[in-house]
Design an enzyme around this catalytic site. Structure first.
Site, PDB file in Angstrom:
ATOM      1  N   HIS A 138       0.627  -1.253  -0.034  1.00  0.00           N
ATOM      2  CA  HIS A 138       0.072   0.058  -0.032  1.00  0.00           C
ATOM      3  C   HIS A 138       0.983   1.162  -0.169  1.00  0.00           C
ATOM      4  CE1 HIS A 138      -3.738   2.273   1.484  1.00  0.00           C
ATOM      5  NE2 HIS A 138      -2.805   3.126   1.254  1.00  0.00           N
TER       6      HIS A 138
ATOM      7  N   HIS B  40       1.661   5.373  -1.571  1.00  0.00           N
ATOM      8  CA  HIS B  40       1.176   6.574  -2.627  1.00  0.00           C
ATOM      9  C   HIS B  40       2.433   6.999  -2.972  1.00  0.00           C
ATOM     10  CE1 HIS B  40      -3.122   6.752  -0.608  1.00  0.00           C
ATOM     11  NE2 HIS B  40      -2.423   6.217   0.084  1.00  0.00           N
TER      12      HIS B  40
ATOM     13  N   LYS C 236      -9.378  -0.460  -5.671  1.00  0.00           N
ATOM     14  CA  LYS C 236      -9.414   0.408  -4.410  1.00  0.00           C
ATOM     15  C   LYS C 236     -10.678   0.904  -4.126  1.00  0.00           C
ATOM     16  CE  LYS C 236      -7.890   2.035  -0.690  1.00  0.00           C
ATOM     17  NZ  LYS C 236      -6.751   2.452  -0.008  1.00  0.00           N
TER      18      LYS C 236
ATOM     19  N   HIS D 186     -10.317   0.976   1.946  1.00  0.00           N
ATOM     20  CA  HIS D 186     -10.318   2.010   3.000  1.00  0.00           C
ATOM     21  C   HIS D 186     -11.561   1.766   3.855  1.00  0.00           C
ATOM     22  CE1 HIS D 186      -8.561   5.872   4.741  1.00  0.00           C
ATOM     23  NE2 HIS D 186      -9.918   5.656   5.349  1.00  0.00           N
TER      24      HIS D 186
ATOM     25  N   HIS E 210      -4.595  -0.863   6.041  1.00  0.00           N
ATOM     26  CA  HIS E 210      -4.201   0.179   7.164  1.00  0.00           C
ATOM     27  C   HIS E 210      -5.033   0.007   8.344  1.00  0.00           C
ATOM     28  CE1 HIS E 210      -7.150   2.626   5.176  1.00  0.00           C
ATOM     29  NE2 HIS E 210      -6.138   3.129   4.235  1.00  0.00           N
TER      30      HIS E 210
ATOM     31  N   ASP F 230       1.334   2.472   3.572  1.00  0.00           N
ATOM     32  CA  ASP F 230       0.761   3.831   3.597  1.00  0.00           C
ATOM     33  C   ASP F 230       1.417   4.859   3.494  1.00  0.00           C
ATOM     34  OD1 ASP F 230      -1.561   5.126   2.672  1.00  0.00           O
ATOM     35  OD2 ASP F 230      -2.542   4.942   4.669  1.00  0.00           O
TER      36      ASP F 230
HETATM   37  O1  DOR Z   1      -3.492   9.520   5.566  1.00  0.00           O
HETATM   38  C1  DOR Z   1      -3.782   8.946   4.587  1.00  0.00           C
HETATM   39  N1  DOR Z   1      -3.403   9.620   3.466  1.00  0.00           N
HETATM   40  N2  DOR Z   1      -4.759   8.155   4.395  1.00  0.00           N
HETATM   41  C2  DOR Z   1      -5.494   7.941   3.161  1.00  0.00           C
HETATM   42  O2  DOR Z   1      -6.125   7.132   3.279  1.00  0.00           O
HETATM   43  C3  DOR Z   1      -4.888   8.616   1.801  1.00  0.00           C
HETATM   44  C4  DOR Z   1      -3.621   9.060   2.221  1.00  0.00           C
HETATM   45  C5  DOR Z   1      -3.225  10.205   1.108  1.00  0.00           C
HETATM   46  O3  DOR Z   1      -3.450   9.872  -0.042  1.00  0.00           O
HETATM   47  O4  DOR Z   1      -2.671  11.184   1.340  1.00  0.00           O
HETATM   48 ZN    ZN Z   2      -3.192   5.069   1.700  1.00  0.00          ZN
END
Ligand code: DOR
Ligand code: ZN
Length: 347
Positions: A14, A16, A100, A137, A175, A248
């Site tokens: 997971h 970003h 997702k 999520h 998460h 995450d």
């Molecule tokens: O804290 C988070 N940041 N939780 C999420 O689900 C998305 C993520 C983000 O894209 O910044």
């Molecule tokens: Zn995330």
């Protein structure tokens, strides 16, 4: 004195990476230690179609510095307009590894997410048929539900009914932050797994709020009380293959975090492995780290574990991680576990 630990190269289930200058800045931080990662699709606009995912994958590969190797495992962002045939084609082409589900409004860039699950039933049924996992999520968004209860309420009111309606759907609850989430995943029948982040193993809600507000610890789902943190630690070191690493890691620039209305997200790509070795050693479970970080995720996603190994070495001198990663989009503060990290990752 030094101690070493050799494990198969880990993957992040997971992650970003964002796009553009931010992508260029943070990708090397992950690729340095991880072979593959499940790439979150919550860009603006989101990665919705197979074509979007192919184009994003190409941008990620173009941003990878010479000499580094990394395989992005792409996902699609589920919307109420998602076409089951497009999802199936992207999966058949080997392009995507999951879809997702963001409940609309649950978190960063989730406005295009799902309001009414009934509207995505045809997509979910197709995914169950072809064995494509749904990454969730797991938080409700109703204003009347307290933010600390949103995961637990989601399990009862959304996830369990959904899994009863479509029992063959492969689900990854992402998460996890509560003991209820851990118990649900550990105890449920059928095909379910859960990811756990690095930061939720290391902080609880006191870290966010005691002695001043710490915006760099704010993420969603928000960290819960310490008893939940302990439940997450227990699950991570349990050796239960249903629980594995999804960092995450979610970069936002410092101005966007250190603000009157700061963004949710903890950036931990750079020091995650040192943090995890610290936690697993604290728990007397260093022998369980490889399963959590390198073996259970691939097994879940039907992929072989990585052949290459990495070595972690515990030294008296702490690792000198930089406090921030400077990206073309701006500075991004690295997750600070609040104490020195002595586990060095050797190349
Ligand atoms: O804290 C988070 N940041 N939780 C999420 O689900 C998305 C993520 C983000 O894209 O910044
Ligand atoms: Zn995330």
């Amino acid at each position: 004195m030094s101690t070493t630990l050799s494990i198969r190269r880990p993957d992040d289930w997971h992650l970003h990476l964002r796009d553009g200058a931010m992508l260029e800045g943070v990708l090397p931080e992950t690729a340095r230690h991880f072979a593959r990662a499940i790439i979150m699709p919550n860009l603006v606009p989101p990665v919705v179609t197979g074509d979007d995912a192919a184009a994003y994958r190409d941008r990620i590969m173009a941003a990878l510095p010479e000499g580094m190797s990394f395989e992005p495992l792409m996902t699609l962002y589920l919307t109420e307009a998602t076409d089951p045939a497009d999802v199936a084609a992207a999966h058949a082409a080997g392009l995507i590894h999951a879809v997702k589900l963001y409940p609309a409004g649950a978190t960063t860039n989730s406005a295009s997410g799902v309001r009414d699950l009934a509207r995505v039933t045809p997509v979910l049924e197709k995914m169950a048929e072809i064995g494509l996992p749904l990454c969730i999520h797991g938080e409700v968004t109703s204003p009347e539900v307290d933010i600390f209860d949103r995961e637990q309420v989601f399990l009862e009111t959304v996830l369990d009914p959904l899994r009863r309606r479509i029992p063959d759907l492969k689900v990854t609850l992402e998460h996890i932050t509560t003991s209820q989430g851990i118990d649900y995943v550990a105890g449920a029948s059928g095909d379910i797994a859960g990811t756990i982040t690095t930061h939720h193993l290391m902080i609880n809600r006191n870290h966010i709020l005691v002695g001043g507000i710490r915006p760099h610890y704010y993420c969603l789902p928000v960290a819960k009380r310490s008893t939940h943190q302990q439940a997450l630690r227990k699950a991570a070191i349990s050796g239960n293959p249903r629980f594995f690493l999804g960092t995450d890691s979610a970069p936002h620039t410092d101005p966007n975090k250190e603000s009157a209305c700061g963004c949710a997200g903890v950036f931990s790509a750079t020091n995650t492995l040192s943090c995890l070795a610290h936690v697993f050693e604290e728990e007397g479970a260093l022998d369980k780290l490889e399963g959590f970080a390198s073996l259970f995720g691939p097994a879940r996603y039907g992929l072989p574990p990585n052949d290459v190994r990495i070595t972690l070495e515990k030294r008296d001198t702490p690792v000198a991680y930089p406090p921030k990663v400077e990206t073309g989009a701006g500075p991004v503060t690295l997750f600070d576990p609040g104490h020195p990290l002595h586990w060095h990752v050797l190349d």
